[in-house]
Design a protein around this motif. Sequence first.
Motif, PDB file in Angstrom:
ATOM      1  N   PHE A  21     -13.415   0.078 -37.268  1.00 41.60           N
ATOM      2  CA  PHE A  21     -12.616   1.268 -37.573  1.00 41.60           C
ATOM      3  C   PHE A  21     -12.719   2.289 -36.451  1.00 41.60           C
ATOM      4  N   VAL A  22     -13.941   2.529 -35.972  1.00 42.76           N
ATOM      5  CA  VAL A  22     -14.144   3.509 -34.901  1.00 42.76           C
ATOM      6  C   VAL A  22     -13.381   3.093 -33.649  1.00 42.76           C
ATOM      7  N   ALA A  23     -13.425   1.796 -33.308  1.00 47.20           N
ATOM      8  CA  ALA A  23     -12.724   1.315 -32.114  1.00 47.20           C
ATOM      9  C   ALA A  23     -11.224   1.554 -32.229  1.00 47.20           C
ATOM     10  N   ASP A  24     -10.645   1.269 -33.414  1.00 45.99           N
ATOM     11  CA  ASP A  24      -9.205   1.471 -33.606  1.00 45.99           C
ATOM     12  C   ASP A  24      -8.842   2.949 -33.521  1.00 45.99           C
ATOM     13  N   ALA A  25      -9.677   3.792 -34.149  1.00 40.65           N
ATOM     14  CA  ALA A  25      -9.403   5.232 -34.135  1.00 40.65           C
ATOM     15  C   ALA A  25      -9.499   5.794 -32.726  1.00 40.65           C
ATOM     16  N   LEU A  26     -10.481   5.317 -31.979  1.00 40.86           N
ATOM     17  CA  LEU A  26     -10.675   5.834 -30.630  1.00 40.86           C
ATOM     18  C   LEU A  26      -9.525   5.462 -29.708  1.00 40.86           C
ATOM     19  N   ARG A  27      -8.947   4.276 -29.925  1.00 36.11           N
ATOM     20  CA  ARG A  27      -7.820   3.874 -29.075  1.00 36.11           C
ATOM     21  C   ARG A  27      -6.669   4.867 -29.211  1.00 36.11           C
ATOM     22  N   THR A  28      -6.328   5.208 -30.459  1.00 37.62           N
ATOM     23  CA  THR A  28      -5.226   6.138 -30.681  1.00 37.62           C
ATOM     24  C   THR A  28      -5.576   7.525 -30.173  1.00 37.62           C
ATOM     25  N   GLU A  29      -6.814   7.992 -30.481  1.00 38.96           N
ATOM     26  CA  GLU A  29      -7.221   9.319 -30.054  1.00 38.96           C
ATOM     27  C   GLU A  29      -7.274   9.417 -28.530  1.00 38.96           C
ATOM     28  N   THR A  30      -7.674   8.328 -27.875  1.00 44.11           N
ATOM     29  CA  THR A  30      -7.754   8.358 -26.418  1.00 44.11           C
ATOM     30  C   THR A  30      -6.371   8.489 -25.806  1.00 44.11           C
ATOM     31  N   VAL A  31      -5.412   7.713 -26.319  1.00 45.88           N
ATOM     32  CA  VAL A  31      -4.032   7.834 -25.838  1.00 45.88           C
ATOM     33  C   VAL A  31      -3.506   9.236 -26.111  1.00 45.88           C
ATOM     34  N   GLY A  32      -3.774   9.746 -27.309  1.00 47.26           N
ATOM     35  CA  GLY A  32      -3.353  11.101 -27.633  1.00 47.26           C
ATOM     36  C   GLY A  32      -4.007  12.135 -26.739  1.00 47.26           C
ATOM     37  N   VAL A 272       0.245   7.948 -39.689  1.00 49.13           N
ATOM     38  CA  VAL A 272       0.414   9.342 -39.281  1.00 49.13           C
ATOM     39  C   VAL A 272      -0.383   9.680 -38.027  1.00 49.13           C
ATOM     40  N   ARG A 273      -1.504   8.981 -37.778  1.00 51.69           N
ATOM     41  CA  ARG A 273      -2.340   9.327 -36.636  1.00 51.69           C
ATOM     42  C   ARG A 273      -1.564   9.306 -35.306  1.00 51.69           C
ATOM     43  N   PRO A 274      -0.733   8.291 -35.035  1.00 52.40           N
ATOM     44  CA  PRO A 274       0.041   8.339 -33.784  1.00 52.40           C
ATOM     45  C   PRO A 274       0.968   9.549 -33.702  1.00 52.40           C
ATOM     46  N   LEU A 275       1.539   9.965 -34.848  1.00 54.21           N
ATOM     47  CA  LEU A 275       2.389  11.149 -34.861  1.00 54.21           C
ATOM     48  C   LEU A 275       1.581  12.395 -34.527  1.00 54.21           C
ATOM     49  N   SER A 276       0.359  12.459 -35.058  1.00 47.83           N
ATOM     50  CA  SER A 276      -0.507  13.600 -34.782  1.00 47.83           C
ATOM     51  C   SER A 276      -0.975  13.612 -33.337  1.00 47.83           C
ATOM     52  N   ALA A 277      -1.568  12.478 -32.900  1.00 51.75           N
ATOM     53  CA  ALA A 277      -2.160  12.426 -31.565  1.00 51.75           C
ATOM     54  C   ALA A 277      -1.120  12.361 -30.459  1.00 51.75           C
ATOM     55  N   GLY A 278       0.023  11.731 -30.744  1.00 49.81           N
ATOM     56  CA  GLY A 278       1.011  11.517 -29.700  1.00 49.81           C
ATOM     57  C   GLY A 278       2.129  12.535 -29.652  1.00 49.81           C
ATOM     58  N   PHE A 279       2.280  13.354 -30.715  1.00 49.67           N
ATOM     59  CA  PHE A 279       3.394  14.301 -30.752  1.00 49.67           C
ATOM     60  C   PHE A 279       2.947  15.713 -31.137  1.00 49.67           C
ATOM     61  N   ALA A 280       2.318  15.854 -32.295  1.00 51.86           N
ATOM     62  CA  ALA A 280       2.008  17.178 -32.829  1.00 51.86           C
ATOM     63  C   ALA A 280       1.043  17.945 -31.925  1.00 51.86           C
ATOM     64  N   VAL A 281      -0.085  17.332 -31.597  1.00 54.49           N
ATOM     65  CA  VAL A 281      -1.090  18.035 -30.795  1.00 54.49           C
ATOM     66  C   VAL A 281      -0.619  18.280 -29.364  1.00 54.49           C
ATOM     67  N   PRO A 282      -0.021  17.292 -28.676  1.00 61.01           N
ATOM     68  CA  PRO A 282       0.488  17.597 -27.328  1.00 61.01           C
ATOM     69  C   PRO A 282       1.546  18.699 -27.313  1.00 61.01           C
ATOM     70  N   LEU A 283       2.424  18.729 -28.334  1.00 62.80           N
ATOM     71  CA  LEU A 283       3.442  19.776 -28.363  1.00 62.80           C
ATOM     72  C   LEU A 283       2.806  21.144 -28.595  1.00 62.80           C
ATOM     73  N   PHE A 284       1.766  21.192 -29.448  1.00 64.33           N
ATOM     74  CA  PHE A 284       1.021  22.442 -29.626  1.00 64.33           C
ATOM     75  C   PHE A 284       0.424  22.884 -28.290  1.00 64.33           C
ATOM     76  N   ALA A 285      -0.155  21.931 -27.547  1.00 64.70           N
ATOM     77  CA  ALA A 285      -0.741  22.264 -26.249  1.00 64.70           C
ATOM     78  C   ALA A 285       0.322  22.797 -25.293  1.00 64.70           C
ATOM     79  N   LEU A 286       1.510  22.197 -25.336  1.00 63.69           N
ATOM     80  CA  LEU A 286       2.586  22.623 -24.438  1.00 63.69           C
ATOM     81  C   LEU A 286       2.955  24.082 -24.673  1.00 63.69           C
ATOM     82  N   PHE A 287       2.963  24.520 -25.948  1.00 61.35           N
ATOM     83  CA  PHE A 287       3.365  25.886 -26.263  1.00 61.35           C
ATOM     84  C   PHE A 287       2.199  26.873 -26.264  1.00 61.35           C
TER      85      PHE A 287
END
Length: 464
Positions: A21-32, A272-287
């Motif tokens: 589980f940790v390995a899978d979560a880290l992959r998405t979080e790392t890309v995000g 939902v994690r890819p939506l959070s890590a790949g879209f929501a958080v980067p867009l927050f950072a952008l603004f």
Amino acid sequence: MARTPAPRRVLGRLPLPERTFVADALRTETVGGVLLLIAAIAALVWANTPLAGGYDALRDFHIGPASLGLDLSLQHWAADGLLAIFFFVAGIELKRELVAGELRDPKAAALPVIAAVCGMAVPALVYVLVTTLGGGSLDGWAVPTATDIAFALAVLAVIGTSLPSALRAFLLTLAVVDDLFAIIIIAIFFTSELNFAALGGAFLGLAVFWLLLRKGVRGWYVYVPLALVIWGLMYNSGVHATIAGVAMGLMLRCTRREGEEHSPGEHIEHLVRPLSAGFAVPLFALFSAGVSLSGGAIGEVFTRPETLGVVLGLVVGKAVGIFGGTWLAARFTKAELNEDLAWPDVFAVATLAGIGFTVSLLIGELAFAGDPALTDEIKAAVLIGSLIAAIFATVLLKLRVRVYRALYEAEERDEDEDGIPDVYEEGNPEYHLRMAAIHERKAAEHRRLAEVAGASQGDADRPA
């Protein structure tokens, strides 16, 4: 005679399901985290060029139904709306850790909880000390308390992937607990005047959400509109809207029933994690990360007590707090550090936790909402403090990279090629039988090759 239980290993090997589980979560979080880094750099470049006026105009552009109290700027939509998705995932992570992860066992949970508490208390104390001595405002005490797991894992991705899973899991679990306390801080200290009618409506919506889950009702077309209503009511209540995301995440079931491959919480988090890590958080950072970093502004970060308190809180407070909390837990409990690791490894990870970005920027906006100039300076301090922490952590981790690589390779070795690392099978008799057969096949192959080589040599030596 009763056997003395073996001492619990601090940062010891994870159970195989938890490791997966940790390995899978880290992959998405790392890309995000990489996307987050790109968005932050883009915001900084945009805000420090002649095109800065366009950046400000876009960030301050208002959209939304005013009749519902939701005529917000794009920056507010990112902070109050998109980050609700981030905190929704954080709520699911917390629920899973409580029922199936490291936090389900009170003894095992003590270590990351103590480390997280110390890792939030010490930076706050550092900030208070610096601002008190310098005559600054205490309003930003909570800014350096947060850890940005996505950014931290992005740094790990740049450094390399040879960090042992136990250290990576410790950082992930620590960040989950850190998020919980950050949520509590936001709910308690950054709540404006309450609208009890809207708050009551939000609680009623959450009750309906919980009831539908208990009844086993399925369908995104039911939950997504309901979630939007709950979020809107929470926003208008005066409580920060991200709390709605956390509450809904905590309500999901994260334990598997008979015949289930994944629990509902795991399934929804996976979606939902890819939506959070790949879209929501980067867009927050952008603004949010677009602040002026002229030479004078950078100089003020190290001279103004509020901004200096943030930098020292992230760089010094986080490292000292997390390392000290972990050491105290190991010193005064039955826990022992994993024999494959050393305390400098723990300190390196503690230093990495000083990367406070997403939640620190959010708290900075909330703490100094009435002073836009100081808000930008606090954001600059968060960026600079996070950068310094990342550099220090990189140096410390690189010093031990050979040790980490050896540990990682031993952890990943799978000589019988059954998809399960050998370290998880060493006590299994069937594993030893398989390994004996593998070694016998290799020995037979070596004998055959030796015989072929000997025959070839004999043919070469025979006179023509």
